[in-house]
Scaffold this motif. Structure first.
Motif, mmCIF file in Angstrom:
data_model
loop_
_atom_site.group_PDB
_atom_site.id
_atom_site.type_symbol
_atom_site.label_atom_id
_atom_site.label_comp_id
_atom_site.label_asym_id
_atom_site.label_seq_id
_atom_site.Cartn_x
_atom_site.Cartn_y
_atom_site.Cartn_z
ATOM 1 N N LYS A 57 0.851 -1.194 0.000
ATOM 2 C CA LYS A 57 0.000 0.000 0.000
ATOM 3 C C LYS A 57 0.886 1.243 0.000
ATOM 4 O O LYS A 57 1.934 1.270 0.656
ATOM 5 C CB LYS A 57 -0.906 0.001 1.224
ATOM 6 C CG LYS A 57 -1.970 -1.083 1.177
ATOM 7 C CD LYS A 57 -2.893 -1.016 2.371
ATOM 8 C CE LYS A 57 -3.962 -2.092 2.273
ATOM 9 N NZ LYS A 57 -4.858 -2.062 3.451
ATOM 10 N N PRO A 58 0.460 2.302 -0.690
ATOM 11 C CA PRO A 58 1.318 3.490 -0.821
ATOM 12 C C PRO A 58 1.312 4.371 0.422
ATOM 13 O O PRO A 58 0.859 5.513 0.405
ATOM 14 C CB PRO A 58 0.724 4.205 -2.039
ATOM 15 C CG PRO A 58 -0.709 3.810 -2.039
ATOM 16 C CD PRO A 58 -0.760 2.408 -1.502
ATOM 17 N N THR A 59 1.834 3.843 1.527
ATOM 18 C CA THR A 59 1.901 4.622 2.760
ATOM 19 C C THR A 59 3.028 5.651 2.718
ATOM 20 O O THR A 59 3.003 6.638 3.448
ATOM 21 C CB THR A 59 2.113 3.693 3.966
ATOM 22 O OG1 THR A 59 3.251 2.854 3.706
ATOM 23 C CG2 THR A 59 0.890 2.816 4.178
ATOM 24 N N THR A 60 4.033 5.423 1.857
ATOM 25 C CA THR A 60 5.121 6.380 1.646
ATOM 26 C C THR A 60 5.400 6.443 0.150
ATOM 27 O O THR A 60 5.028 5.513 -0.582
ATOM 28 C CB THR A 60 6.408 5.953 2.386
ATOM 29 O OG1 THR A 60 6.870 4.716 1.826
ATOM 30 C CG2 THR A 60 6.185 5.778 3.879
ATOM 31 N N PRO A 61 6.090 7.504 -0.337
ATOM 32 C CA PRO A 61 6.409 7.559 -1.774
ATOM 33 C C PRO A 61 7.204 6.357 -2.262
ATOM 34 O O PRO A 61 7.014 5.885 -3.378
ATOM 35 C CB PRO A 61 7.213 8.853 -1.907
ATOM 36 C CG PRO A 61 6.751 9.695 -0.778
ATOM 37 C CD PRO A 61 6.451 8.751 0.346
ATOM 38 N N GLN A 92 6.982 3.305 -1.135
ATOM 39 C CA GLN A 92 6.153 2.098 -1.165
ATOM 40 C C GLN A 92 5.196 2.095 -2.352
ATOM 41 O O GLN A 92 4.672 1.051 -2.715
ATOM 42 C CB GLN A 92 5.313 2.006 0.123
ATOM 43 C CG GLN A 92 6.123 1.973 1.410
ATOM 44 C CD GLN A 92 6.687 0.615 1.710
ATOM 45 O OE1 GLN A 92 7.561 0.148 0.995
ATOM 46 N NE2 GLN A 92 6.192 -0.011 2.746
ATOM 47 N N ARG A 93 4.945 3.283 -2.942
ATOM 48 C CA ARG A 93 3.867 3.416 -3.928
ATOM 49 C C ARG A 93 4.034 2.469 -5.121
ATOM 50 O O ARG A 93 3.100 1.838 -5.560
ATOM 51 C CB ARG A 93 3.792 4.864 -4.417
ATOM 52 C CG ARG A 93 2.632 5.131 -5.364
ATOM 53 C CD ARG A 93 2.472 6.604 -5.638
ATOM 54 N NE ARG A 93 2.120 7.338 -4.432
ATOM 55 C CZ ARG A 93 0.865 7.436 -3.952
ATOM 56 N NH1 ARG A 93 -0.113 6.829 -4.572
ATOM 57 N NH2 ARG A 93 0.628 8.117 -2.868
ATOM 58 N N HIS A 94 5.237 2.378 -5.682
ATOM 59 C CA HIS A 94 5.457 1.550 -6.863
ATOM 60 C C HIS A 94 6.243 0.269 -6.551
ATOM 61 O O HIS A 94 6.657 -0.436 -7.451
ATOM 62 C CB HIS A 94 6.196 2.349 -7.935
ATOM 63 C CG HIS A 94 5.463 3.586 -8.355
ATOM 64 N ND1 HIS A 94 4.296 3.542 -9.079
ATOM 65 C CD2 HIS A 94 5.719 4.892 -8.131
ATOM 66 C CE1 HIS A 94 3.859 4.780 -9.304
ATOM 67 N NE2 HIS A 94 4.714 5.605 -8.735
ATOM 68 N N GLY A 130 10.996 0.471 -6.435
ATOM 69 C CA GLY A 130 10.157 1.485 -5.803
ATOM 70 C C GLY A 130 10.879 2.756 -5.413
ATOM 71 O O GLY A 130 10.282 3.818 -5.347
#
Length: 274
Positions: free
Chosen positions: A7-11, A13-15, A206
């Motif tokens: 899950k995109p909890t931080t930039p 983690q997003r990709h 990521g």
């Protein structure tokens, strides 16, 4: 072996898409089969940087992998499937019936508790290593030797597999992962099955930091350099850089660099696909 999308909890983690570790059964390596691994940072023995963009990275211990599989006729039990930071594939720890231990590259479908064997008498089943003269035509293989007894040199990375398509005299005809078809001596050993962790190709780091953890430093483009540093450097404003070249001046797009009189060319039946 699957993949995880976070899950995109931080930039960062997003990709990020990373491999799942659900098939890994041991977190620490076998102590007798690891060795220290030093890092050069791209410097030679005088301290001069000879390879750029190398440095940093996480500390590693090298796992000693048995690529020769020369304990013929002795069955071995798969004790664990482990992560190896030095390669894309997973590794399997084998306990032989005579007490010997070794690591092998884990093929796709190999399970803990399974028995594997090497040698001419071994059955052509997943994880067994035998000379290609004893492997049925059409079998999927990996860990292929180029010379008998040399140890596996070809098809060792995650998800890779070759196919034994036919035989011709003393040679086996192999279709390589690149699409190339070539001859290899039938006396050379290969392991049955494809290399595991095939989802490795779907992973995305990521963030730039994960690349730094692997020991790779930032790589700057030739067009942003000065003419003294790169053939594509210089120019007024944002110049495109002309024909793509390497730092040495060789064309970077489509130039064939294979030696025209290379001795192994006579073993290649069909070149790899463009």
């Amino acid at each position: 072996m699957g993949i995880r999308k976070l899950k995109p909890t931080t930039p960062g983690q997003r990709h990020k898409i990373i491999g799942a570790f659900d098939k890994i059964t041991a977190s620490t390596p076998e102590k007798s089969l690891v060795a220290g691994k030093s890092h050069s940072g791209g410097r030679n023995n005088t301290g001069k940087m000879t390879m750029r963009y190398i440095g940093g990275g996480h500390k590693r211990r090298y796992r000693l992998i048995d690529f020769k599989r020369n304990k013929d006729g002795i069955p071995a039990t798969v004790k664990s499937i482990e992560y190896d930071p030095n390669r894309t594939s997973r590794i399997a720890l084998l306990y032989y019936a005579d007490g010997y231990k070794s690591y092998i590259v884990a093929p796709n479908g190999l399970e803990v508790g399974q028995t594997v064997m090497s040698g001419s008498d071994a059955a052509p089943e997943i994880g067994n290593a035998l000379p290609m003269k004893d492997i049925p035509v059409g079998t999927i293989i990996h860990n292929i030797e180029l010379r008998p007894g040399q140890g596996a040199k070809l098809v060792r990375s995650a998800g890779a597999f070759a196919q034994l398509t036919s035989r011709e005299g003393a040679y086996a005809i192999i279709r390589m992962p690149s699409g190339e078809t070539r001859k290899i001596l039938s006396a050379c050993k290969a392991t049955v099955g494809g290399v595991g962790n095939s989802d490795h190709a779907l992973e995305k780091s990521g963030k730039a930091g994960r690349t730094r953890w692997l020991g790779r430093r930032p790589r700057n483009r030739g067009v942003v350099m000065n003419p003294v540093d790169h053939p594509m450097g210089g120019g007024e404003g944002r110049a495109s850089g002309g024909h793509p070249r390497s730092r040495k001046g060789l064309y970077a797009k489509g130039l064939k660099t294979r030696a025209p009189k290379k001795s192994s060319s006579r073993y290649i039946i069909e070149r790899r696909k463009k």
